[in-house]
Design a protein around this motif. Sequence first.
Motif, mmCIF file in Angstrom:
data_model
loop_
_atom_site.group_PDB
_atom_site.id
_atom_site.type_symbol
_atom_site.label_atom_id
_atom_site.label_comp_id
_atom_site.label_asym_id
_atom_site.label_seq_id
_atom_site.Cartn_x
_atom_site.Cartn_y
_atom_site.Cartn_z
ATOM 1 N N CYS A 15 0.874 -1.179 0.000
ATOM 2 C CA CYS A 15 0.000 0.000 0.000
ATOM 3 C C CYS A 15 0.909 1.225 0.000
ATOM 4 O O CYS A 15 1.064 1.897 1.017
ATOM 5 N N ALA A 16 1.527 1.486 -1.128
ATOM 6 C CA ALA A 16 2.550 2.522 -1.202
ATOM 7 C C ALA A 16 2.537 3.176 -2.574
ATOM 8 O O ALA A 16 2.177 2.547 -3.575
ATOM 9 N N THR A 17 2.959 4.432 -2.613
ATOM 10 C CA THR A 17 3.010 5.192 -3.858
ATOM 11 C C THR A 17 4.427 5.696 -4.105
ATOM 12 O O THR A 17 5.298 5.620 -3.244
ATOM 13 N N PHE A 18 4.633 6.226 -5.318
ATOM 14 C CA PHE A 18 5.894 6.787 -5.784
ATOM 15 C C PHE A 18 6.950 5.704 -5.944
ATOM 16 O O PHE A 18 6.644 4.660 -6.495
ATOM 17 N N VAL A 19 8.184 5.842 -5.482
ATOM 18 C CA VAL A 19 9.254 4.945 -5.934
ATOM 19 C C VAL A 19 9.679 3.910 -4.899
ATOM 20 O O VAL A 19 9.772 2.720 -5.202
ATOM 21 N N ALA A 33 7.249 -13.513 -5.795
ATOM 22 C CA ALA A 33 6.239 -13.251 -4.776
ATOM 23 C C ALA A 33 4.954 -12.738 -5.415
ATOM 24 O O ALA A 33 4.987 -12.027 -6.428
ATOM 25 N N GLU A 34 3.821 -13.106 -4.825
ATOM 26 C CA GLU A 34 2.557 -12.498 -5.230
ATOM 27 C C GLU A 34 2.465 -11.160 -4.508
ATOM 28 O O GLU A 34 2.406 -11.111 -3.281
ATOM 29 N N VAL A 35 2.503 -10.088 -5.257
ATOM 30 C CA VAL A 35 2.437 -8.750 -4.674
ATOM 31 C C VAL A 35 1.104 -8.134 -5.040
ATOM 32 O O VAL A 35 0.792 -7.953 -6.222
ATOM 33 N N ILE A 36 0.312 -7.843 -4.023
ATOM 34 C CA ILE A 36 -1.002 -7.239 -4.217
ATOM 35 C C ILE A 36 -0.890 -5.756 -3.885
ATOM 36 O O ILE A 36 -0.737 -5.376 -2.726
ATOM 37 N N ARG A 37 -0.917 -4.934 -4.918
ATOM 38 C CA ARG A 37 -0.845 -3.488 -4.694
ATOM 39 C C ARG A 37 -2.247 -2.964 -4.435
ATOM 40 O O ARG A 37 -3.177 -3.230 -5.197
ATOM 41 N N VAL A 38 -2.382 -2.185 -3.367
ATOM 42 C CA VAL A 38 -3.668 -1.605 -2.989
ATOM 43 C C VAL A 38 -3.616 -0.102 -3.204
ATOM 44 O O VAL A 38 -2.748 0.581 -2.653
ATOM 45 N N ASP A 39 -4.541 0.408 -4.010
ATOM 46 C CA ASP A 39 -4.671 1.838 -4.258
ATOM 47 C C ASP A 39 -6.075 2.284 -3.909
ATOM 48 O O ASP A 39 -7.008 1.472 -3.840
ATOM 49 N N LEU A 40 -6.228 3.569 -3.713
ATOM 50 C CA LEU A 40 -7.565 4.124 -3.589
ATOM 51 C C LEU A 40 -8.285 3.994 -4.932
ATOM 52 O O LEU A 40 -7.637 3.961 -5.985
ATOM 53 N N PRO A 41 -9.607 3.891 -4.936
ATOM 54 C CA PRO A 41 -10.343 3.845 -6.206
ATOM 55 C C PRO A 41 -9.965 5.027 -7.099
ATOM 56 O O PRO A 41 -9.866 6.162 -6.640
ATOM 57 N N GLY A 42 -9.713 4.739 -8.359
ATOM 58 C CA GLY A 42 -9.284 5.781 -9.286
ATOM 59 C C GLY A 42 -7.785 5.915 -9.393
ATOM 60 O O GLY A 42 -7.271 6.609 -10.272
ATOM 61 N N GLY A 44 -3.753 5.845 -7.079
ATOM 62 C CA GLY A 44 -3.050 6.632 -6.077
ATOM 63 C C GLY A 44 -2.496 7.916 -6.643
ATOM 64 O O GLY A 44 -2.678 8.244 -7.830
ATOM 65 N N SER A 45 -1.758 8.643 -5.809
ATOM 66 C CA SER A 45 -1.223 9.945 -6.220
ATOM 67 C C SER A 45 -0.148 9.831 -7.285
ATOM 68 O O SER A 45 0.227 10.836 -7.902
ATOM 69 N N ASP A 46 0.352 8.627 -7.518
ATOM 70 C CA ASP A 46 1.379 8.445 -8.545
ATOM 71 C C ASP A 46 0.840 7.789 -9.809
ATOM 72 O O ASP A 46 1.612 7.449 -10.709
ATOM 73 N N HIS A 47 -0.471 7.616 -9.900
ATOM 74 C CA HIS A 47 -1.054 6.820 -10.977
ATOM 75 C C HIS A 47 -0.817 7.427 -12.358
ATOM 76 O O HIS A 47 -0.674 6.698 -13.345
ATOM 77 N N LEU A 48 -0.738 8.737 -12.461
ATOM 78 C CA LEU A 48 -0.532 9.394 -13.758
ATOM 79 C C LEU A 48 0.773 10.185 -13.775
ATOM 80 O O LEU A 48 0.894 11.204 -14.455
ATOM 81 N N PHE A 98 3.373 -6.887 4.946
ATOM 82 C CA PHE A 98 2.707 -5.638 4.565
ATOM 83 C C PHE A 98 3.744 -4.534 4.384
ATOM 84 O O PHE A 98 4.630 -4.341 5.217
ATOM 85 N N VAL A 99 3.636 -3.799 3.280
ATOM 86 C CA VAL A 99 4.515 -2.664 2.977
ATOM 87 C C VAL A 99 3.652 -1.433 2.758
ATOM 88 O O VAL A 99 2.674 -1.492 2.002
ATOM 89 N N ASP A 100 4.013 -0.315 3.388
ATOM 90 C CA ASP A 100 3.221 0.905 3.161
ATOM 91 C C ASP A 100 4.069 2.147 3.351
ATOM 92 O O ASP A 100 5.147 2.109 3.946
ATOM 93 N N ASN A 101 3.570 3.262 2.808
ATOM 94 C CA ASN A 101 4.148 4.578 3.097
ATOM 95 C C ASN A 101 3.035 5.586 3.374
ATOM 96 O O ASN A 101 3.193 6.786 3.156
ATOM 97 N N VAL A 102 1.900 5.073 3.857
ATOM 98 C CA VAL A 102 0.735 5.914 4.123
ATOM 99 C C VAL A 102 0.977 6.729 5.393
ATOM 100 O O VAL A 102 1.598 6.263 6.345
ATOM 101 N N VAL A 103 0.484 7.962 5.403
ATOM 102 C CA VAL A 103 0.571 8.806 6.593
ATOM 103 C C VAL A 103 -0.845 9.218 7.004
ATOM 104 O O VAL A 103 -1.779 9.154 6.207
ATOM 105 N N GLY A 104 -0.996 9.602 8.246
ATOM 106 C CA GLY A 104 -2.285 10.091 8.716
ATOM 107 C C GLY A 104 -3.105 9.027 9.421
ATOM 108 O O GLY A 104 -2.704 7.874 9.575
#
Length: 408
Positions: A15-19, A33-42, A44-48, A98-104
Amino acid sequence: MTHSLPLDHLTVVECATFVAGPSCGLTLAQLGAEVIRVDLPGGGSDHLRWPLADSGASLYWANLNKGKRSVAIDYRTPEGHELLVELGTQPGDGAGIFVDNVVGRHRVTHDHLAARRPDAISMHLLGFPDGRPAVDYTVNAAVGVPDMTGPPDSAVPVNHVLPAWDLLAGSTAAVGLLAAVSRRTHTGEGASIDLALSDVALSTVGSLGWLAEAEQDGSRRPHGNHVFGSFGTDFATSDHQRIMIIALTEGQWRALCDVTGTNAVFAALEKALGTDLRNESARYELRETIASILRPWFGARPLSQLREDLDRARVLWSPYRTMRQAAEDARTDATSVAGEIDQQGIGAMLATGTPLRWSYPSAEPLAAPVVGADTEQVLTETLGLTSLQLGRLHDQGVVSSTSPVDAA
């Protein structure tokens, strides 16, 4: 004979964005490894994020997420948060990673995971150890590298384009996770790991001796394309190309002198100055003088002739290339880790696989999913959600799915 990949027993929820976080997941995915990336619908902030394909799809996102599965969950909602915790705490020896860089306040913490699975392993990537934000460029500036980079007469620091600290953080995170998995296998204990980008940068420059050097000798000044501590610099050819020449060892220095016919000149220089150019530090101290002696020889020859002469003499060298030229070479090199894939939303795309070359043929690079492409399959097969439950979550905006038709 078909060989299994070394990490095909692991399932990692990312559950991480950017690099940094995505490159950690990419490293593990390329090893099976099976890596399941979780993004918000639409997305993440790095999607485009740039660079973009002609279609508008992100070449950056597609290449950092090759071979992963994509699930879109709004983990800011209580239901979505619960789904993410469930994904991160699935049973099995190779799960619960679990891997993440989420804040808040919406972040899934290690405490959330450990409450459900005491042996859970979490890797949290952050900017500074105290939680302050940072990115590669700000960390690079803070650790002093731009002050050592650029031409000698530069009055300002010079950034570089490679996100070195992000990539090193991703590799370090992957190693840290595998170490934690190994420890769990032997002790049954989970692990909560924090990895700060600033720590990665400081640890790296410290390991190179740069911190000790700065305290002993002061800040190192930039000196262009010269290699620090040895002889190495760039030269122009007669057909307006540029090449990089390096002489780190005595053998490489001898090969360079032999091919350029400068043995007598440098012997006279050694005698006049009372020095020995077989010594690496002496070559560094006299780098400008050495370069000025060699420059006419390189400037009188085209790249094609230099290639033949330098290779035959076993000189350490390389031509300067554009990224376009590097891509062309990678595409035509049958031994390259690059290959063409069909990437949804982009089409034919040159992509790379793992740089690790095993004793058996390495897996070809895989395409990246589109955001939400695996939402339904993962939530039904992994978490056991029924179609009715999944439909309700869709209606509430907690999850989203993307079909191949939608993504085309």
